[in-house]
Design a protein around this motif. Structure first.
Motif, PDB file in Angstrom:
ATOM      1  N   GLY A   5       0.806  -1.215   0.000  1.00 55.14           N
ATOM      2  CA  GLY A   5       0.000   0.000   0.000  1.00 55.14           C
ATOM      3  C   GLY A   5       0.830   1.252   0.000  1.00 55.14           C
ATOM      4  N   LEU A   6       1.921   1.256   0.758  1.00 54.75           N
ATOM      5  CA  LEU A   6       2.796   2.437   0.822  1.00 54.75           C
ATOM      6  C   LEU A   6       3.436   2.707  -0.532  1.00 54.75           C
ATOM      7  CD1 LEU A   6       4.456   1.770   4.287  1.00 54.75           C
ATOM      8  CD2 LEU A   6       2.999   3.716   3.717  1.00 54.75           C
TER       9      LEU A   6
ATOM     10  N   VAL B 142      -6.149  -4.168   2.427  1.00 51.07           N
ATOM     11  CA  VAL B 142      -7.320  -5.039   2.562  1.00 51.07           C
ATOM     12  C   VAL B 142      -7.732  -5.594   1.203  1.00 51.07           C
ATOM     13  CG1 VAL B 142      -9.787  -5.073   3.096  1.00 51.07           C
ATOM     14  CG2 VAL B 142      -8.187  -3.977   4.673  1.00 51.07           C
ATOM     15  N   LEU B 143      -7.788  -4.743   0.199  1.00 52.37           N
ATOM     16  CA  LEU B 143      -8.192  -5.177  -1.134  1.00 52.37           C
ATOM     17  C   LEU B 143      -7.215  -6.204  -1.706  1.00 52.37           C
ATOM     18  CD1 LEU B 143      -9.302  -1.705  -2.526  1.00 52.37           C
ATOM     19  CD2 LEU B 143     -10.794  -3.667  -2.081  1.00 52.37           C
ATOM     20  N   GLN B 144      -5.925  -5.990  -1.445  1.00 52.64           N
ATOM     21  CA  GLN B 144      -4.916  -6.951  -1.912  1.00 52.64           C
ATOM     22  C   GLN B 144      -5.153  -8.338  -1.318  1.00 52.64           C
ATOM     23  OE1 GLN B 144      -0.911  -5.501  -1.133  1.00 52.64           O
ATOM     24  NE2 GLN B 144      -0.525  -5.453  -3.324  1.00 52.64           N
ATOM     25  N   LYS B 145      -5.561  -8.364  -0.045  1.00 57.43           N
ATOM     26  CA  LYS B 145      -5.763  -9.632   0.644  1.00 57.43           C
ATOM     27  C   LYS B 145      -7.039 -10.345   0.191  1.00 57.43           C
ATOM     28  CE  LYS B 145      -3.278  -8.714   4.976  1.00 57.43           C
ATOM     29  NZ  LYS B 145      -2.573  -9.987   5.119  1.00 57.43           N
TER      30      LYS B 145
ATOM     31  N   LYS C 162      -8.684  -0.146 -10.430  1.00 52.36           N
ATOM     32  CA  LYS C 162      -8.196  -1.525 -10.483  1.00 52.36           C
ATOM     33  C   LYS C 162      -9.263  -2.550 -10.099  1.00 52.36           C
ATOM     34  CE  LYS C 162      -4.556  -4.551  -8.645  1.00 52.36           C
ATOM     35  NZ  LYS C 162      -3.369  -4.656  -7.777  1.00 52.36           N
ATOM     36  N   TYR C 163     -10.088  -2.226  -9.090  1.00 55.80           N
ATOM     37  CA  TYR C 163     -11.031  -3.196  -8.564  1.00 55.80           C
ATOM     38  C   TYR C 163     -12.447  -2.893  -9.050  1.00 55.80           C
ATOM     39  CZ  TYR C 163      -7.112  -4.301  -5.515  1.00 55.80           C
ATOM     40  OH  TYR C 163      -5.874  -4.651  -5.041  1.00 55.80           O
TER      41      TYR C 163
ATOM     42  N   GLU D  16      -7.896  -6.814   8.889  1.00 51.20           N
ATOM     43  CA  GLU D  16      -7.518  -6.830   7.478  1.00 51.20           C
ATOM     44  C   GLU D  16      -8.183  -7.942   6.674  1.00 51.20           C
ATOM     45  OE1 GLU D  16      -3.302  -6.912   7.086  1.00 51.20           O
ATOM     46  OE2 GLU D  16      -3.030  -4.915   7.934  1.00 51.20           O
ATOM     47  N   GLU D  17      -8.919  -8.826   7.342  1.00 48.09           N
ATOM     48  CA  GLU D  17      -9.555  -9.927   6.624  1.00 48.09           C
ATOM     49  C   GLU D  17     -10.988 -10.104   7.085  1.00 48.09           C
ATOM     50  OE1 GLU D  17      -7.370 -13.534   5.975  1.00 48.09           O
ATOM     51  OE2 GLU D  17      -5.465 -12.558   6.412  1.00 48.09           O
ATOM     52  N   ILE D  18     -11.835 -10.499   6.157  1.00 50.73           N
ATOM     53  CA  ILE D  18     -13.247 -10.694   6.451  1.00 50.73           C
ATOM     54  C   ILE D  18     -13.440 -11.880   7.383  1.00 50.73           C
ATOM     55  CG2 ILE D  18     -13.620 -12.195   4.444  1.00 50.73           C
ATOM     56  CD1 ILE D  18     -16.359 -10.835   4.103  1.00 50.73           C
TER      57      ILE D  18
END
Length: 287
Positions: free
Chosen positions: A50-51, A80-83, A111-112, A245-247
């Motif tokens: 992210g950074l 979060v989106l990456q994961k 991107k998403y 960070e994860e659902i």
């Protein structure tokens, strides 16, 4: 007669202890500084994706105080989106987003893809969202999977609230199940009576549409008041905490941020992750 010379005994100054004390104080400060450096380095490494993305791709933006604050949330959002690559991403809107240019609402961070949108329809027993009809039609024209939600007021009659939602929302094939949004505790009744009211709303809406509603709430509210007694229902959980960070395994949807930017919408928007891919999302839609 000669006077005897009396020599006073003096305690020797032990400089070694003073040096040791200074050394221990410096050692403690250096140790704390070293721990902080390692901690910051670990955080930086954890959020390196992210950074790198936000301090590279978006480096042309002026770093105002607001932008700096936003970048912190952006880094976490990107992480979060990456994961959750492969999961279906969507948003939720209400009249607070103003006029939405739906033809531009397509992707998050270029991107998403945004597959679905939850739209607020009603509030309590007597108020319709002023932008519901525009948003309901706009989302359909934009070929997004749409769903409608009701903001529940704990101190108002549950069946009257259900009736208002039913009168306002017409679900068609491909739409998502109706959603009950409960966030507050009652002021003039017990929690037990609140739960009775919620069940009445849910049953009335399920009876009308022929599909089981989804319940939206915060994670703490879910754990404290709903998880056990409403286990027959699927949940859409809000949690914006930086450490999450994860659902959750038992969450159908996760509203992970309220500070995203989306083309076609002015201001900040809530973003959600469905606990499955697009095909699985379509499977839970109204038939």
């Amino acid at each position: 007669m000669r006077k005897k010379t009396v020599r006073r005994k003096t305690n020797p100054v032990r400089k070694s202890k003073k040096k040791a004390a200074v050394f221990s104080g410096n050692f403690l400060r250096y140790s704390i500084a070293a721990v902080l450096v390692v901690l910051l380095a670990a955080i930086g490494y954890h959020y390196r994706g992210g950074l790198a993305y936000y301090f590279g791709f978006k480096s042309d933006k002026i770093l105002t105080e607001e932008n700096q604050s936003k970048r912190i949330s952006d880094v976490r959002n990107f992480q979060v989106l990456q994961k959750h690559e492969g999961k279906s991403i969507g948003i939720d809107v209400s009249e607070y987003q103003g006029k939405i240019n739906w033809s531009y609402v397509d992707t998050l961070e270029k991107k998403y893809p945004l597959h679905y949108v939850f739209i607020r329809a009603t509030v309590g027993k007597d108020r319709k969202d002023r932008k519901f009809q525009q948003n309901w039609l706009g989302a359909k024209e934009n070929k997004m999977i749409r769903g409608a939600y009701h903001y529940y007021r704990p101190n108002e009659n549950s069946l009257e609230q259900a009736e208002l939602f039913i009168q306002t929302v017409t679900l068609k094939k491909g739409d998502l199940p109706p959603v009950l949004d409960i966030e507050k505790l009652p002021k003039n009744q017990s929690v037990a009576n609140l739960k009775i009211g919620l069940k009445r709303w849910l049953k009335a809406v399920e009876s009308h549409y022929g599909v089981k509603p989804i319940i939206y709430t915060g994670e703490r509210y879910y754990d404290d008041f709903l998880k056990e007694e409403f286990s027959d229902y699927l949940f859409w959980i809000a949690n914006y905490n930086f450490y999450r960070e994860e659902i959750g395994d038992d969450w159908l949807f996760w509203q992970f941020t309220e500070k995203a930017t989306v083309p076609g919408i002015k201001g900040k928007v809530d973003v959600n992750i469905y606990n499955g891919d697009l095909q699985q999302l379509q499977f839970i839609a109204v038939e």
